[in-house]
Design a protein around this motif. Structure first.
Motif, short mmCIF file in Angstrom:
data_model
loop_
_atom_site.label_atom_id
_atom_site.label_comp_id
_atom_site.label_asym_id
_atom_site.label_seq_id
_atom_site.Cartn_x
_atom_site.Cartn_y
_atom_site.Cartn_z
N ASN A 102 50.46 3.24 28.47
CA ASN A 102 49.90 3.07 27.01
C ASN A 102 50.78 4.31 26.29
O ASN A 102 51.14 3.95 25.09
N MET A 103 50.84 5.59 26.71
CA MET A 103 51.53 6.45 25.94
C MET A 103 52.89 6.12 25.71
O MET A 103 53.45 6.19 24.58
N GLY A 106 53.17 3.28 22.97
CA GLY A 106 52.74 3.85 21.75
C GLY A 106 53.61 4.43 21.29
O GLY A 106 53.93 4.59 20.10
N THR A 107 54.23 5.60 21.96
CA THR A 107 55.22 6.20 21.42
C THR A 107 56.62 5.71 21.02
O THR A 107 57.03 6.05 19.81
N THR A 110 55.95 3.75 17.87
CA THR A 110 55.86 4.67 16.50
C THR A 110 57.25 5.01 16.11
O THR A 110 57.37 5.19 14.92
N PRO A 114 57.84 3.05 12.61
CA PRO A 114 56.97 4.03 11.80
C PRO A 114 56.05 3.48 10.61
O PRO A 114 55.07 3.96 10.50
N ASP A 115 56.64 2.33 9.95
CA ASP A 115 56.03 1.81 8.99
C ASP A 115 55.29 0.76 9.26
O ASP A 115 54.80 -0.04 8.43
N GLN A 116 54.85 0.35 10.58
CA GLN A 116 54.30 -0.75 10.94
C GLN A 116 52.81 -0.35 11.76
O GLN A 116 53.13 0.61 12.48
N VAL A 117 52.02 -1.34 11.55
CA VAL A 117 50.94 -0.83 12.73
C VAL A 117 50.73 -1.98 13.60
O VAL A 117 51.08 -3.06 13.36
N TYR A 118 50.95 -1.31 15.04
CA TYR A 118 50.93 -2.11 16.20
C TYR A 118 49.49 -1.88 16.95
O TYR A 118 49.18 -0.71 17.10
N ASN A 119 48.67 -2.83 17.43
CA ASN A 119 47.59 -2.75 18.31
C ASN A 119 48.06 -3.08 19.60
O ASN A 119 48.75 -3.98 20.13
N LEU A 120 47.45 -2.11 20.46
CA LEU A 120 47.81 -2.09 21.91
C LEU A 120 46.78 -2.70 22.67
O LEU A 120 45.56 -2.33 22.66
N HIS A 122 44.35 -3.00 26.30
CA HIS A 122 43.90 -2.04 27.36
C HIS A 122 44.91 -2.43 28.41
O HIS A 122 45.27 -3.67 28.85
N PRO A 123 45.43 -1.42 28.85
CA PRO A 123 46.43 -1.82 30.18
C PRO A 123 45.96 -2.26 31.46
O PRO A 123 44.79 -2.17 31.73
N ASN B 68 43.11 2.77 19.86
CA ASN B 68 43.03 1.43 20.73
C ASN B 68 42.36 1.52 21.82
O ASN B 68 42.51 2.04 23.00
N THR B 97 48.26 7.55 20.81
CA THR B 97 49.68 7.35 21.02
C THR B 97 50.38 6.79 19.70
O THR B 97 51.53 6.76 19.49
N SER B 100 52.08 6.38 13.75
CA SER B 100 52.84 5.70 12.83
C SER B 100 52.30 6.12 11.37
O SER B 100 50.86 6.58 11.12
N ALA B 101 53.20 6.26 10.47
CA ALA B 101 52.85 6.11 9.17
C ALA B 101 51.94 5.37 8.73
O ALA B 101 50.74 5.66 7.94
N ALA B 102 52.16 4.06 9.24
CA ALA B 102 51.15 2.94 8.47
C ALA B 102 49.79 3.41 9.20
O ALA B 102 48.82 2.90 8.33
N ARG B 103 49.69 3.73 10.31
CA ARG B 103 48.37 3.85 11.01
C ARG B 103 47.69 5.19 10.18
O ARG B 103 46.51 5.09 10.06
#
Lengths: 160, 137
Positions: A102-103, A106-107, A110, A114-120, A122-123, B68, B97, B100-103
């Motif tokens: 997950n880390m 997410g890293t 990001t 960096p300008d978008q939102v992503y939803n992860l 559960h692993p 999340n 984790t 992002s700027a968006a978050r």
């Protein structure tokens, strides 16, 4: 939304960097990139693997998978919690491996977007059958590395 | 800010750690214990819905939440806290984790005191707790 992950494959260097940072900061472990042939040779010496999968949804949808030998995961567990190197059961080990995946995911996202939102998601972590190894699943741009001198692989796939 | 001081003495911080990984909660709890700040009760929740239940029944000074999570995400938790308005002094810290700027923009109106990106070095958590304690004196 798009299910195309092809653009994401170009960010495999960032994915490798995410693995390095997570290993150094959370596990106090060293990561070294490996050429494909040497990596395959190292994998041949491993018996039991754990594989974690984290789904991501956003501008691109897909899954990131991370495989490492089961006994390496056991070592990582002790480092993660800063405790004694005692044997732990599957549940806490799987939890820790999932959190590492997950880390890393997410890293990587990001830094790549960096300008978008992503939803992860559960692993999801599984102990792979005897004889399984990650080499057959790794494309040209997968991450092949060693974690404290043991193989670890990360690769991306389209969302199923 | 929570009332952490009484006649010069620092009252221990009561904290709530919200993360769907039990190992991450344990790690955050351990790092918090290593910081040179008085930590009182430490509560845990595996998602936002469980966190609301803890907030309803316990006195919490500081909330550390992941984003999340299944059932109720960290963002949904923070929105619910805002909507209820029952915990105006609750210090809210995100540990995720997703840096992002968006978050960050998404949670910018949810009174988040601090945004910590995972993986974090232990000293980052220590500094956050030290700042929270100092701000409360």
């Amino acid at each position: 939304m798009s299910s195309q992950i092809l653009p994401l494959l170009d960010s495999s260097d960032v994915l490798a960097g995410a693995l390095t940072d997570v290993a150094e900061r959370s596990l106090f472990a060293f990561v070294d990139p490996q050429p494909a042939d040497l990596f395959a040779e190292r994998c041949g010496g491993e018996s039991t693997w754990l594989c974690a999968e984290v789904g991501f949804r956003g501008e691109h949808d897909g899954v990131m998978r991370c495989a490492l030998p089961a006994d390496v995961a056991q070592e990582c567990f002790a480092a993660f919690l800063g405790g004694p190197d005692e044997a732990a059961g599957d549940a806490p080990i799987f939890d820790m491996v999932g959190e590492l995946a997950n880390m890393i995911c997410g890293t990587w996202l990001t830094r790549t977007y960096p300008d978008q939102v992503y939803n992860l998601s559960h692993p999801d972590v599984a102990r792979m059958p005897a004889g399984w190894g990650p080499v057959a699943y790794l494309g040209d741009r997968a991450v092949r590395a060693t974690l404290n001198d043991r193989p670890v692989a990360i690769w991306l796939a389209a969302a199923s | 800010m929570p009332d952490t001081s009484v006649a010069g003495a620092v009252r221990p911080l009561s904290i709530l750690i919200v993360d769907d990984s039990a190992m991450m909660r344990a790690m955050i709890k351990r790092v918090a214990g290593l910081a040179d700040v008085p930590i009182g009760a430490v509560y845990e929740a595996a998602n936002g819905a469980e966190a609301i239940q803890v907030l309803e029944t316990q006195t919490i000074h500081a909330l550390f939440t992941d984003i999340n999570m299944p059932v109720m995400t960290g963002t949904e938790l923070l929105r619910e806290i805002e909507r209820r308005g029952q915990w105006p002094d609750l210090v809210r810290v995100i540990i995720s984790t997703d840096g992002s700027a968006a978050r960050r923009e998404e949670v910018s109106d949810l009174h988040v005191k601090c945004y910590v990106e995972k993986p974090f070095r232990p000293e980052v958590m220590r500094d956050v707790l030290t700042d929270l304690t100092a701000a409360g004196q």
